[in-house]
Design a protein around this motif. Structure first.
Motif, mmCIF file in Angstrom:
data_model
loop_
_atom_site.group_PDB
_atom_site.id
_atom_site.type_symbol
_atom_site.label_atom_id
_atom_site.label_comp_id
_atom_site.label_asym_id
_atom_site.label_seq_id
_atom_site.Cartn_x
_atom_site.Cartn_y
_atom_site.Cartn_z
ATOM 1 N N SER A 1 0.723 5.805 -2.625
ATOM 2 C CA SER A 1 -0.160 4.706 -3.019
ATOM 3 C C SER A 1 -0.161 4.612 -4.537
ATOM 4 O O SER A 1 -0.170 5.632 -5.228
ATOM 5 C CB SER A 1 -1.581 4.974 -2.524
ATOM 6 O OG SER A 1 -2.478 4.049 -3.130
ATOM 7 N N ASN B 1 -2.596 3.459 -6.179
ATOM 8 C CA ASN B 1 -3.992 3.556 -6.597
ATOM 9 C C ASN B 1 -4.323 5.015 -6.956
ATOM 10 O O ASN B 1 -4.276 5.884 -6.095
ATOM 11 C CB ASN B 1 -4.893 3.075 -5.457
ATOM 12 C CG ASN B 1 -6.366 3.031 -5.852
ATOM 13 O OD1 ASN B 1 -6.762 3.640 -6.855
ATOM 14 N ND2 ASN B 1 -7.159 2.320 -5.080
ATOM 15 N N LYS C 1 -6.937 6.479 -7.292
ATOM 16 C CA LYS C 1 -8.076 7.044 -6.562
ATOM 17 C C LYS C 1 -7.702 7.508 -5.163
ATOM 18 O O LYS C 1 -8.493 8.149 -4.490
ATOM 19 C CB LYS C 1 -9.193 5.999 -6.466
ATOM 20 C CG LYS C 1 -9.867 5.757 -7.805
ATOM 21 C CD LYS C 1 -11.136 4.958 -7.656
ATOM 22 C CE LYS C 1 -11.915 4.981 -8.970
ATOM 23 N NZ LYS C 1 -13.013 4.013 -8.960
ATOM 24 N N ARG D 1 -3.126 7.592 -13.760
ATOM 25 C CA ARG D 1 -3.589 6.320 -14.354
ATOM 26 C C ARG D 1 -2.645 5.940 -15.481
ATOM 27 O O ARG D 1 -2.632 6.600 -16.526
ATOM 28 C CB ARG D 1 -4.995 6.499 -14.934
ATOM 29 C CG ARG D 1 -6.059 6.647 -13.877
ATOM 30 C CD ARG D 1 -7.329 7.254 -14.447
ATOM 31 N NE ARG D 1 -8.008 7.997 -13.388
ATOM 32 C CZ ARG D 1 -8.855 7.440 -12.524
ATOM 33 N NH1 ARG D 1 -9.136 6.165 -12.613
ATOM 34 N NH2 ARG D 1 -9.400 8.156 -11.561
ATOM 35 N N ASP E 1 -1.835 0.627 -9.638
ATOM 36 C CA ASP E 1 -2.275 -0.649 -9.075
ATOM 37 C C ASP E 1 -3.325 -0.373 -8.010
ATOM 38 O O ASP E 1 -3.048 0.230 -6.987
ATOM 39 C CB ASP E 1 -1.063 -1.378 -8.466
ATOM 40 C CG ASP E 1 -1.452 -2.689 -7.800
ATOM 41 O OD1 ASP E 1 -2.619 -3.121 -7.932
ATOM 42 O OD2 ASP E 1 -0.576 -3.289 -7.150
ATOM 43 N N ARG E 2 -4.552 -0.807 -8.292
ATOM 44 C CA ARG E 2 -5.651 -0.519 -7.379
ATOM 45 C C ARG E 2 -5.705 -1.447 -6.174
ATOM 46 O O ARG E 2 -6.368 -1.157 -5.195
ATOM 47 C CB ARG E 2 -6.986 -0.669 -8.130
ATOM 48 C CG ARG E 2 -7.399 0.574 -8.832
ATOM 49 C CD ARG E 2 -8.520 0.268 -9.812
ATOM 50 N NE ARG E 2 -8.296 1.016 -11.038
ATOM 51 C CZ ARG E 2 -8.433 2.324 -11.125
ATOM 52 N NH1 ARG E 2 -8.800 3.025 -10.079
ATOM 53 N NH2 ARG E 2 -8.176 2.949 -12.251
ATOM 54 N N ASP E 3 -5.051 -2.597 -6.290
ATOM 55 C CA ASP E 3 -5.284 -3.639 -5.282
ATOM 56 C C ASP E 3 -4.150 -3.812 -4.272
ATOM 57 O O ASP E 3 -4.397 -4.073 -3.108
ATOM 58 C CB ASP E 3 -5.536 -4.976 -5.981
ATOM 59 C CG ASP E 3 -6.674 -4.860 -6.984
ATOM 60 O OD1 ASP E 3 -7.688 -4.249 -6.629
ATOM 61 O OD2 ASP E 3 -6.523 -5.360 -8.120
ATOM 62 N N GLY E 4 -2.928 -3.713 -4.740
ATOM 63 C CA GLY E 4 -1.800 -4.013 -3.854
ATOM 64 C C GLY E 4 -1.503 -2.893 -2.867
ATOM 65 O O GLY E 4 -2.123 -1.848 -2.884
ATOM 66 N N ASP E 5 -0.562 -3.166 -1.979
ATOM 67 C CA ASP E 5 -0.079 -2.151 -1.054
ATOM 68 C C ASP E 5 1.449 -2.223 -1.076
ATOM 69 O O ASP E 5 2.065 -3.065 -0.429
ATOM 70 C CB ASP E 5 -0.603 -2.413 0.365
ATOM 71 C CG ASP E 5 -0.055 -1.395 1.365
ATOM 72 O OD1 ASP E 5 0.777 -0.536 0.978
ATOM 73 O OD2 ASP E 5 -0.443 -1.472 2.548
ATOM 74 N N ASP F 1 4.200 -4.564 0.735
ATOM 75 C CA ASP F 1 4.854 -5.591 -0.071
ATOM 76 C C ASP F 1 6.357 -5.367 -0.217
ATOM 77 O O ASP F 1 7.117 -6.315 -0.363
ATOM 78 C CB ASP F 1 4.228 -5.651 -1.477
ATOM 79 C CG ASP F 1 2.764 -6.062 -1.432
ATOM 80 O OD1 ASP F 1 2.335 -6.584 -0.377
ATOM 81 O OD2 ASP F 1 2.057 -5.856 -2.433
#
Ligand code: MN
Length: 186
Positions: free
Chosen positions: A70, A72, A74, A162, A167-171, A175
């Protein structure tokens, strides 16, 4: 046992699981190429997973990442350390015959090079590997952190650092699902 016997050496466990007259997977010469290879192979076995492989010397250390990487920072993805694979495995795509080690089909989801931030062997032993990746899909800083309490110390976490590639939003798995090498889907 002869030194070059196929069942001995660092690739012993890899080779012991495979019948090379039944599978097109490489046996592995143990030869070392230039640069440190990085690859993620998408593997549809009983359960779809992503195999992260980092070249250490003349083998690929390998982690099976059940949910895939991922971007992200987090998100911590479980990465189970599995047997070392030969360097040639990095470009392997195809179908593995049904067997104890999963079977199913494999594609090269991402490939490139990696650079450890510290001595890679010492980092592995310590259970914290910080590294940078230059792939087509994954880039920038990552870390692998071993969960010491787990049985056999096989369980690690894969975490994005970080940086500008986070990228916190995409997958990215959704994609960019296809093979970098051949454009194949699984
Ligand atoms: Mn696998």
């Amino acid at each position: 046992m002869a030194k070059n016997d196929l069942s001995s050496g660092r690739l012993g466990r890899y080779r012991a699981k495979r019948q090379f007259d039944r599978t097109s997977e490489p046996k592995g010469s143990g030869a070392s190429g230039d640069g440190a290879l990085y690859v993620v192979q998408k593997h549809s076995a009983r359960q779809l997973h992503y195999d992260l492989r980092l070249q250490f010397g003349n083998v690929l250390k390998s982690w099976a990442v059940s949910k895939g990487p991922s971007l992200n920072p987090k998100v911590r993805r479980l990465a189970v350390h599995v047997e070392e694979h030969p360097i040639e495995y990095a470009r392997f795509e195809g179908t593995i015959p049904k067997g104890e080690y999963g079977g199913g089909s494999v594609l090269v989801w991402d490939i490139g090079t990696w650079v450890p931030m510290d001595d890679p062997t010492a980092s592995f032993d310590k259970g914290i590997i910080k590294f940078r990746v230059a792939g087509e899909k994954l880039k920038g800083g990552w870390s692998l952190v071993r969960l010491k309490d787990e049985e056999d110390d096989k369980v690690w976490l894969l975490i994005k650092e970080r940086d500008i590639y986070a990228d916190r939003d995409g997958d990215i798995l959704h994609d960019k699902p296809i093979s970098f090498l051949t454009g194949r889907a699984i």
